[in-house]
Write a protein that holds these residues in place. Structure first.
Motif, PDB file in Angstrom:
ATOM      1  N   UNK A  64       0.736  -1.151   0.060  1.00  0.00           N
ATOM      2  CA  UNK A  64       0.115  -0.102  -0.025  1.00  0.00           C
ATOM      3  C   UNK A  64       0.904   1.255  -0.163  1.00  0.00           C
ATOM      4  N   UNK A  65       0.201   2.451  -0.455  1.00  0.00           N
ATOM      5  CA  UNK A  65       1.109   3.567  -0.524  1.00  0.00           C
ATOM      6  C   UNK A  65       1.258   4.495   0.864  1.00  0.00           C
TER       7      UNK A  65
ATOM      8  N   UNK B 126      14.933   9.249  -2.143  1.00  0.00           N
ATOM      9  CA  UNK B 126      13.657   8.397  -2.810  1.00  0.00           C
ATOM     10  C   UNK B 126      13.167   7.612  -1.759  1.00  0.00           C
ATOM     11  N   UNK B 127      11.714   8.023  -1.362  1.00  0.00           N
ATOM     12  CA  UNK B 127      10.916   7.219  -0.379  1.00  0.00           C
ATOM     13  C   UNK B 127      11.019   5.776  -0.656  1.00  0.00           C
TER      14      UNK B 127
ATOM     15  N   UNK C 232       4.563   6.699  -1.715  1.00  0.00           N
ATOM     16  CA  UNK C 232       5.172   5.956  -2.191  1.00  0.00           C
ATOM     17  C   UNK C 232       4.739   4.365  -1.902  1.00  0.00           C
ATOM     18  N   UNK C 233       4.831   3.483  -2.785  1.00  0.00           N
ATOM     19  CA  UNK C 233       5.161   1.998  -2.429  1.00  0.00           C
ATOM     20  C   UNK C 233       6.352   1.583  -2.042  1.00  0.00           C
TER      21      UNK C 233
ATOM     22  N   UNK D 174       5.952   7.524   7.169  1.00  0.00           N
ATOM     23  CA  UNK D 174       5.222   6.370   7.568  1.00  0.00           C
ATOM     24  C   UNK D 174       6.257   5.347   7.336  1.00  0.00           C
ATOM     25  N   UNK D 175       6.925   5.350   6.131  1.00  0.00           N
ATOM     26  CA  UNK D 175       7.737   4.069   5.639  1.00  0.00           C
ATOM     27  C   UNK D 175       8.977   4.066   6.740  1.00  0.00           C
ATOM     28  N   UNK D 176       9.584   5.492   7.012  1.00  0.00           N
ATOM     29  CA  UNK D 176      10.478   5.428   7.896  1.00  0.00           C
ATOM     30  C   UNK D 176      10.368   4.769   9.392  1.00  0.00           C
TER      31      UNK D 176
END
Length: 550
Positions: free
Chosen positions: A3-4, A135-136, A171-172, A9-11
C-alpha cells in the motif's frame, strides 16, 4: 507492504522492524511527517528534549545500555549543529547511533536555503557514515544499511539526511527484514597463539572495555581473569567493563589512576588489550604504553580489523568479537596455580579506592563513601560529563557490571544530566545518578524539564566550586596565580531544580551530606543535592596551593 505510504510512515515502519522502541528529539518542521507517523505508533516512546545536544547525549547513553543504535531526530541547520556533539561522542565512544536530520526540500538544495547545510560534508569527519535519502521507496534499504553500519565492526554513529518533501511524498516501498550486526569470526589459529603467549607470560595485565563490550563479555572475561590470576584494568571511563567486586579488578586507567596500577602496566611483559583502542586518555598521551611498546608483548583484540595496527604495533592482532574471544578464554584450561598478581592488584585497588578523610569543609571523598553505604554499585548507574569533579567518583565509586557507568571518553561537558534521563527511562529499576560540576550542569541542565515531563526518577549530585575547575587546574600549572576566564557566578541550583518541579537541598559540609542524601533517596522524581565546595580543593589528591608551589 504494497500500500502507498508517506515517506515518514515508511521510515517509522522501518525503524519498528529493526527494533526501535524509543526516539529522542527536538521537533522541527522539517520532519513533521515523521512526527505524524509516530502519533499512530505507540510502540515507540517519543522523548521530547529541550536542546539538540541533550538529544544526542541521550541517544548515546541509551545505546550504551541496550547495545542497539540510539535513535535521534533533529531539524536542519541549528538543530544538526547542536546535535553534532552527540555524534562526536558516539564515534569516540564506539557507540551505535542513528541521527536523522530533517533537510531542505530536494528542489531547494545548493541554494543556501533556510537553515541549509551540506550534511554529507559537515558530518564526514565525525560519523562512521553519512547518508541522504532522496527516494522514499529506498527508505527501507537505507535504514537497514545504516543499522548494520552502526552496529558492525567498531560501532559508531550514522547520520541520515531526510529532505522534507521526500518525507511527505506517497510511495509504495518494500519493507526489509531486520539485519543483525556482522560478527568478526575468531580464527582458532590466532587464539592458540594467544594462549601460548599467556601461558608463558610472567606478569601479564589485561586492559579492557570499548567496542563490542557488553555485560556478558564482562562476566565471562572476569571469570577467565580470576581463574588465571591476571589483573584487569579498565580503559578510560570503562570502569564497568567488569564488576569491580571481581577479585581480578585492578582499577582504571586515564586521568589520576592508582600509581601502583601505573607501575603494573609499565612492568608487564604482556598486555592483553580487548575492545579498547588504547586512546590518548587511557595511555596518558601514548606514554604509559607507547605505540611501539619495547620490551612488552601487545596482544590486541578488536572487532574491527581497521583498528588493529592503526596506531599501536601489535605483536598479535586478532579481529574478533570481544564476547567470542572471552568465551574461548574461559573454555581454555587454566594454569594449575593462578598468578598471585590478580588478587594483589585487587587489594591495591581496594586501598586506593577507600577515601581517607581530608581537612576540608565538604569532603567529596566522604560523600562518595556515604553513597557507597546506601547504594549498590550493581543497581546504580553513575552518569557524568567532563570536569575534575568526576575524579572523586572515578576513584572511589565501586562500579557494577557493564551498564553502570555512563561517561564520555571524549571528555564532553554537559553529558551527565541527559545520560541520567536516558538511563532512568531505560532502567527504571535502577537509580540513575547524574554527577555534574557547576559549569558542566549548566550546559544541559535544562533536560531536567525533560525528566519531569517524562516521569523519570533520577538523582543529581551537583558539585559547585564556582569555576571551570579542570581548566583552572591547567591554568594554575601553566600560569600560576594568573586567574583569567575560569571563574563562574552561579545561580541557586537548588532553587533552579525546584523550579523545574524537582526536590532539592543545598549541602555545605561533610556532615550535612549523608542526611541530605537519605532525604533525597526517600523522594521520587527529580532530586538534586547542591554541594558547595572550595575551588582550592581542585582534585581528589591535590590543591591549588600545591599546584602553585610546584
Amino acid at each position: 507492504m504494497t500500500t502507498s505510504r508517506s515517506g515518514g510512515r515508511i521510515l517509522v515502519d522501518a525503524l519498528l522492524t529493526h527494533g526501535c522502541d524509543r526516539i529522542f528529539h527536538v521537533p522541527g518542521e522539517s520532519f513533521l511527517a515523521v512526527l505524524d507517523a509516530l502519533h499512530d505508533t505507540p510502540a515507540i516512546d517519543l522523548v521530547t528534549c529541550r536542546q539538540e545536544g541533550g538529544v544526542g547525549f541521550m541517544a548515546c547513553a541509551d545505546a550504551a545500555l541496550t547495545g542497539r543504535p540510539g535513535i535521534a531526530f533533529v531539524t536542519r541547520g541549528p538543530g544538526a549543529t547542536n546535535a553534532s556533539i552527540g555524534v562526536h561522542v558516539a564515534m569516540q565512544d564506539s557507540i551505535p547511533m542513528l541521527l536523522f536530520i530533517g533537510d531542505v526540500d530536494r528542489g531547494m538544495r545548493d541554494r543556501e536555503g533556510f537553515q541549509e547545510v551540506d550534511f554529507l560534508t559537515m558530518f564526514a569527519p565525525l560519523a562512521k557514515r553519512v547518508l541522504r535519502i532522496d527516494d522514499p521507496t529506498r527508505i527501507p534499504e537505507y535504514v537497514a544499511r545504516a543499522w548494520r553500519t552502526a552496529t558492525s565492526g567498531r560501532p559508531g554513529p550514522v547520520v541520515i539526511a531526510l529532505p522534507e518533501d521526500m518525507l511527505v511524498e506517497e510511495a509504495v516501498a518494500v519493507d526489509r527484514p531486520p539485519l543483525a550486526k556482522l560478527e568478526t569470526v575468531l580464527d582458532p589459529v590466532n587464539f592458540d597463539a594467544v594462549l601460548t603467549a599467556l601461558r608463558t607470560a610472567r606478569s601479564p595485565v589485561a586492559i579492557v572495555g570499548g567496542a563490542g563490550w557488553d555485560t556478558s563479555t564482562g562476566v565471562t572475561f572476569a571469570n577467565f581473569a580470576e581463574r588465571w590470576g591476571i589483573p584487569v584494568a579498565g580503559a578510560f571511563r570503562r570502569q564497568d567493563a567488569i564488576a569491580n567486586d571481581s577479585a581480578a579488578w585492578a582499577g582504571n586507567l586515564g586521568y589520576g589512576p592508582s600509581p601502583k596500577l601505573v607501575q603494573r602496566i609499565k612492568s608487564a611483559d604482556l598486555l592483553l588489550v580487548v575492545g579498547a583502542r588504547l586512546g590518548e586518555a587511557t595511555t596518558d598521551g601514548y606514554t604509559l604504553v607507547t605505540p611501539d611498546h619495547p620490551d612488552q608483548t601487545l596482544i590486541h583484540i578488536h572487532p574491527d580489523p581497521a583498528e588493529l595496527d592503526r596506531v599501536y604495533r601489535a605483536d598479535l592482532a586478532v579481529a574478533a568479537d570481544p564476547f567470542a574471544f572471552a568465551d574461548m578464554l574461559t573454555r581454555a584450561e587454566p594454569p594449575a596455580n593462578p598468578l598471585p598478581a590478580g588478587q594483589e592488584a585487587h587489594a591495591e585497588w581496594l586501598a586506593w579506592s577507600t577515601p581517607a578523610p581530608r581537612d576540608v569543609t565538604l569532603d567529596l571523598g566522604q560523600c562518595v563513601a556515604a553513597m557507597r553505604e546506601r547504594l549498590s554499585g550493581h543497581d546504580t548507574i553513575i552518569c557524568n560529563g567532563a570536569g575534575n569533579f568526576s575524579g572523586w567518583w572515578h576513584r572511589y565509586w565501586h562500579y557494577g557490571r557493564t551498564g553502570t557507568q555512563l561517561a564520555p571518553t571524549c571528555g564532553a561537558m554537559g553529558y551527565g544530566v541527559p545520560a541520567a534521563v536516558a538511563a532512568a527511562l531505560r532502567e527504571p529499576t535502577k537509580l540513575a545518578v547524574a554527577v555534574a560540576g557547576d559549569g558542566d550542569f549548566l550546559m544541559n541542565g535544562q533536560e531536567l524539564a525533560t525528566a519531569v515531563q517524562h516521569g523519570a526518577n533520577l538523582l543529581v549530585i551537583l558539585v559547585d566550586n564556582g569555576g571551570y575547575g579542570t581548566i583552572r587546574m591547567h591554568q594554575e600549572r601553566e600560569y600560576p596565580a594568573r586567574l583569567s576566564g575560569t571563574a563562574l557566578a552561579n545561580p541557586d541550583f537548588a532553587a533552579l531544580a525546584r523550579a523545574y518541579g524537582g526536590w532539592a537541598e543545598t549541602v555545605e559540609t561533610t556532615e550535612q551530606f549523608a542526611p541530605a542524601l537519605d532525604r533525597a533517596l526517600a523522594q521520587t522524581g527529580v532530586r538534586l543535592l547542591h554541594c558547595k565546595t572550595e575551588i582550592e580543593i581542585i582534585t581528589h589528591s591535590t590543591t591549588i596551593t600545591a599546584i602553585r608551589q610546584r
